[in-house]
Design a protein around this motif. Structure first.
Motif, PDB file in Angstrom:
ATOM      1  N   ASP A  47      84.531  21.554  22.921  1.00  0.00           N
ATOM      2  CA  ASP A  47      85.554  20.855  23.698  1.00  0.00           C
ATOM      3  C   ASP A  47      86.389  19.967  22.773  1.00  0.00           C
ATOM      4  OD1 ASP A  47      87.099  19.492  25.473  1.00  0.00           O
ATOM      5  OD2 ASP A  47      85.460  18.603  26.623  1.00  0.00           O
ATOM      6  N   ALA A  48      87.634  20.344  22.584  1.00  0.00           N
ATOM      7  CA  ALA A  48      88.534  19.530  21.754  1.00  0.00           C
ATOM      8  C   ALA A  48      89.503  18.734  22.633  1.00  0.00           C
ATOM      9  CB  ALA A  48      89.301  20.415  20.772  1.00  0.00           C
ATOM     10  N   PHE A  49      89.132  18.533  23.901  1.00  0.00           N
ATOM     11  CA  PHE A  49      90.006  17.765  24.791  1.00  0.00           C
ATOM     12  C   PHE A  49      89.240  16.713  25.591  1.00  0.00           C
ATOM     13  CE2 PHE A  49      93.459  17.215  27.941  1.00  0.00           C
ATOM     14  CZ  PHE A  49      94.491  17.026  27.045  1.00  0.00           C
ATOM     15  N   SER A  50      87.956  16.505  25.255  1.00  0.00           N
ATOM     16  CA  SER A  50      87.152  15.495  25.963  1.00  0.00           C
ATOM     17  C   SER A  50      87.304  15.626  27.471  1.00  0.00           C
ATOM     18  CB  SER A  50      87.560  14.072  25.542  1.00  0.00           C
ATOM     19  OG  SER A  50      87.374  13.875  24.172  1.00  0.00           O
ATOM     20  N   GLY A  51      87.081  16.845  27.971  1.00  0.00           N
ATOM     21  CA  GLY A  51      87.260  17.070  29.409  1.00  0.00           C
ATOM     22  C   GLY A  51      88.734  17.039  29.731  1.00  0.00           C
ATOM     23  N   ILE A 110      79.382  17.956  22.051  1.00  0.00           N
ATOM     24  CA  ILE A 110      80.824  18.244  22.136  1.00  0.00           C
ATOM     25  C   ILE A 110      81.059  19.634  22.732  1.00  0.00           C
ATOM     26  CG2 ILE A 110      81.410  16.713  20.200  1.00  0.00           C
ATOM     27  CD1 ILE A 110      81.762  19.382  18.536  1.00  0.00           C
ATOM     28  N   TYR A 111      80.049  20.170  23.380  1.00  0.00           N
ATOM     29  CA  TYR A 111      80.151  21.531  23.919  1.00  0.00           C
ATOM     30  C   TYR A 111      80.096  21.565  25.433  1.00  0.00           C
ATOM     31  CZ  TYR A 111      79.437  22.884  19.116  1.00  0.00           C
ATOM     32  OH  TYR A 111      79.598  23.024  17.769  1.00  0.00           O
ATOM     33  N   LEU A 112      80.892  22.486  25.990  1.00  0.00           N
ATOM     34  CA  LEU A 112      80.829  22.807  27.418  1.00  0.00           C
ATOM     35  C   LEU A 112      80.201  24.192  27.534  1.00  0.00           C
ATOM     36  CD1 LEU A 112      84.415  21.644  28.351  1.00  0.00           C
ATOM     37  CD2 LEU A 112      82.350  20.872  29.544  1.00  0.00           C
ATOM     38  N   ILE A 113      79.452  24.405  28.606  1.00  0.00           N
ATOM     39  CA  ILE A 113      78.794  25.699  28.800  1.00  0.00           C
ATOM     40  C   ILE A 113      79.215  26.227  30.172  1.00  0.00           C
ATOM     41  CG2 ILE A 113      76.549  26.863  28.986  1.00  0.00           C
ATOM     42  CD1 ILE A 113      75.752  24.095  27.268  1.00  0.00           C
ATOM     43  N   GLY A 141      85.519  30.412  21.428  1.00  0.00           N
ATOM     44  CA  GLY A 141      84.606  29.286  21.626  1.00  0.00           C
ATOM     45  C   GLY A 141      85.204  27.909  21.411  1.00  0.00           C
ATOM     46  N   LEU A 142      86.497  27.731  21.764  1.00  0.00           N
ATOM     47  CA  LEU A 142      87.127  26.408  21.618  1.00  0.00           C
ATOM     48  C   LEU A 142      88.073  26.180  22.793  1.00  0.00           C
ATOM     49  CD1 LEU A 142      87.718  23.934  19.632  1.00  0.00           C
ATOM     50  CD2 LEU A 142      89.743  25.229  18.928  1.00  0.00           C
ATOM     51  N   VAL A 143      88.016  24.981  23.379  1.00  0.00           N
ATOM     52  CA  VAL A 143      88.969  24.665  24.445  1.00  0.00           C
ATOM     53  C   VAL A 143      89.771  23.417  24.081  1.00  0.00           C
ATOM     54  CG1 VAL A 143      87.341  23.299  25.855  1.00  0.00           C
ATOM     55  CG2 VAL A 143      89.265  24.451  26.976  1.00  0.00           C
ATOM     56  N   PHE A 144      91.069  23.464  24.391  1.00  0.00           N
ATOM     57  CA  PHE A 144      91.945  22.299  24.256  1.00  0.00           C
ATOM     58  C   PHE A 144      92.919  22.403  25.404  1.00  0.00           C
ATOM     59  CE2 PHE A 144      92.863  25.682  21.222  1.00  0.00           C
ATOM     60  CZ  PHE A 144      94.145  26.073  21.582  1.00  0.00           C
ATOM     61  N   ARG A 145      94.143  21.922  25.273  1.00  0.00           N
ATOM     62  CA  ARG A 145      95.084  21.984  26.387  1.00  0.00           C
ATOM     63  C   ARG A 145      96.376  22.669  25.938  1.00  0.00           C
ATOM     64  NH1 ARG A 145      96.574  17.409  30.382  1.00  0.00           N
ATOM     65  NH2 ARG A 145      98.230  18.405  31.591  1.00  0.00           N
ATOM     66  N   ALA A 146      96.877  23.553  26.779  1.00  0.00           N
ATOM     67  CA  ALA A 146      98.193  24.145  26.498  1.00  0.00           C
ATOM     68  C   ALA A 146      99.161  23.615  27.541  1.00  0.00           C
ATOM     69  CB  ALA A 146      98.110  25.658  26.544  1.00  0.00           C
ATOM     70  N   LYS A 148      78.304  30.857  28.271  1.00  0.00           N
ATOM     71  CA  LYS A 148      79.144  30.797  27.053  1.00  0.00           C
ATOM     72  C   LYS A 148      79.384  29.340  26.648  1.00  0.00           C
ATOM     73  CE  LYS A 148      83.672  32.285  25.322  1.00  0.00           C
ATOM     74  NZ  LYS A 148      83.297  32.942  24.077  1.00  0.00           N
ATOM     75  N   ARG A 149      79.161  29.059  25.352  1.00  0.00           N
ATOM     76  CA  ARG A 149      79.315  27.700  24.822  1.00  0.00           C
ATOM     77  C   ARG A 149      80.682  27.548  24.175  1.00  0.00           C
ATOM     78  NH1 ARG A 149      74.997  24.201  22.943  1.00  0.00           N
ATOM     79  NH2 ARG A 149      75.822  23.672  20.901  1.00  0.00           N
ATOM     80  N   VAL A 150      81.376  26.503  24.546  1.00  0.00           N
ATOM     81  CA  VAL A 150      82.736  26.301  24.048  1.00  0.00           C
ATOM     82  C   VAL A 150      82.858  24.883  23.490  1.00  0.00           C
ATOM     83  CG1 VAL A 150      85.138  26.172  24.797  1.00  0.00           C
ATOM     84  CG2 VAL A 150      83.659  27.910  25.765  1.00  0.00           C
TER      85      VAL A 150
END
Ligand SMILES: Cc1ncc(COP(=O)(O)O)c(C=O)c1O
Length: 453
Positions: A50-54, A38-41, A410-415, A46-48
């Motif tokens: 992914d709370a948006f599945s790409g 569940i991580y993007l690098i 270290g977390l990505v989603f969408r704004a 840097k490891r983030v």
């Protein structure tokens, strides 16, 4: 080390979707270099999380070996095979028949494509073909929902009802119309669910009457409006729209490009209300985003009319070189194995309940107006004031700043615009993954708000 020349090349040559182009030139790209689980690098290592599945597409998570193996095997065996004329390939045949079996009842025929936009475009072409072929050529008008998103093809962008997709693009066309979204939180009749439903049905009826039923071809909607801000309509919405379309003599197109393949807790969102559309579009999760593919499923009735239309020698003039691509189809079959037999849809439904429960706890924060969602799909709507629901001042860019802070942590989603935050974790999330997401999210919300007030 960060490769500055790569950022520079991106600035100079790649025109990105949905950015202010000058702002992107200034900012430069974040370059994803790798992914696992569940991580993007990124390029810096840097490891983030992914709370948006790409882009709400990698439903199975990254690094699923069975998908990689399916693609590799198919690339070695038959990397391309056209679906034109009378040619076919085994993975695409198997996929078509499997989709027909799994989809809502009656959707028995499949037209393949490459992505959601062309799936919607295909749906529109099929509707036109259907009405022309059945002697109702005046049925040309389409009705969608405000805040709907149906891709960015030259036709679909007019069914879409988001200002950025219209501005300077000369859409919507005269035959494309929109009625208010069933957006209970901000609806004139909200938040009362029954009243919102009733008024949405009434708006469709009024629009059809205004245009003339004999001129309206179809109503199109997403089961949950994704890009419009993850707007979850009141329960009963799809059923109500199905019944209304039947009464009005128009076709129902359900766009499951985001909601398909376990996103809302069932394989397809239509299943929650036992609804069978006349046409259904899917993409994204179909291949878990590993390779491009979409499908437009049509009912047996629509197909039979299309098939009867072509007299001898008159071919059905629609298709694309990569429709039914064997590598994409092989990956889609492997993804379905994971979703259905592998229990990913079930896991997404179970963890999705926990995810929403946890997300709901954020409603205690002063600037969280509403948390809404279904399965592994959710939004947080930020406000300046909870009782008046006034949005944060535009200049504050509150949503963007929450995201920037989360990215640092270290977390990505969408704004989205309108200070709505969107979440679409992959279906392989565990409760522990939700917990780590929540920790960063709560921290980032508090931090971004504290900087303001
Ligand atoms: C509901 C819906 N339809 C269509 C599309 C267009 O899909 P694509 O971006 O694959 O062209 C999207 C993309 O997000 C979507 O959410």
């Amino acid at each position: 080390m960060y490769d500055h020349s790569l950022i520079q090349q991106d600035r100079q040559h790649w025109v990105h979707p949905v950015v202010q182009l000058r702002e992107h030139e200034q900012r430069g790209a974040t370059v994803w270099a790798a992914a696992e689980g569940i991580y993007l690098i990124d390029n810096n290592g840097k490891r983030v999380q992914d709370a948006f599945s790409g882009l709400w597409c990698v439903n199975a998570g990254y690094g699923q070996q069975s998908l990689i193996d399916a693609a590799t095997r198919q690339l070695q065996k038959l990397p391309y095979g056209t679906g034109y004329f009378h040619f076919a390939n085994e993975p695409a045949i198997r996929l078509a028949s499997r989709l027909a079996r799994l989809a809502p009842k009656g959707l028995s025929r499949v037209l393949f494509g490459q992505g959601g936009s062309d799936a919607v475009d295909t749906a529109v072409r099929v509707v036109r073909y259907f009405f022309n072929a059945t002697g109702r050529p005046e049925k040309k008008h389409f009705i969608g929902l405000q805040r709907g998103y149906h891709g960015s093809s030259s036709t679909g962008s007019g069914l879409t009802a988001l200002p950025a997709f219209h501005r300077y693009f000369d859409v919507p066309a005269a035959q494309q119309h929109h009625i208010p979204s069933p957006y209970a939180y901000r609806h004139i009749d909200g938040p009362d669910a029954a009243a919102v439903l009733e008024s949405t049905v009434a708006a469709l009826e009024a629009k059809v009457e205004e245009i003339g039923a004999e001129r309206v071809a179809a109503f199109i909607c997403e089961p949950i409006q994704g890009s419009g801000g993850v707007i979850v309509p009141p329960p009963g919405f799809l059923r109500a729209m199905r019944d209304a379309c039947d009464r009005l003599g128009i076709l129902l197109i359900v766009d499951e490009v985001i909601t398909g393949f376990g996103r809302t807790g069932k394989l397809f969102a239509c299943e929650h209300e036992n609804v069978s559309p006349d046409i259904m579009t899917v993409a994204k999760g179909l291949t878990s985003g590993y390779v491009p593919m979409s499908a437009t499923l049509v009912s047996e009735d629509v197909y039979q009319a299309m098939a009867d239309a072509g007299s001898e020698g008159e071919v059905f003039g629609h298709g694309q070189t990569y429709a039914g691509h064997p590598v994409s189809a092989a990956v889609a079959n492997a993804a379905l194995d994971l979703y259905v037999e592998g229990g990913l849809v079930e896991n997404g439904a179970a963890v999705g309940r926990y995810f929403l429960e946890q997300l709901k706890t954020l409603e205690e924060l002063p600037h969280v107006g509403e948390v809404r969602g279904m399965g592994m799909l959710a939004a947080i709507e930020l406000v300046a004031d909870k009782s008046s629901k006034v949005r944060p001042p535009k200049g504050q860019q509150l949503g963007q700043r929450v995201l920037a802070c989360a990215m640092e942590e270290g977390l990505v989603f969408r704004a989205f615009n309108d200070d709505i935050l969107g979440f679409a974790p992959s279906l392989n999330y565990t409760r522990a993954d939700v917990d780590s997401m929540m920790e960063i999210l709560r921290f980032s919300l508090n931090k971004a708000v504290a900087e303001n007030y």
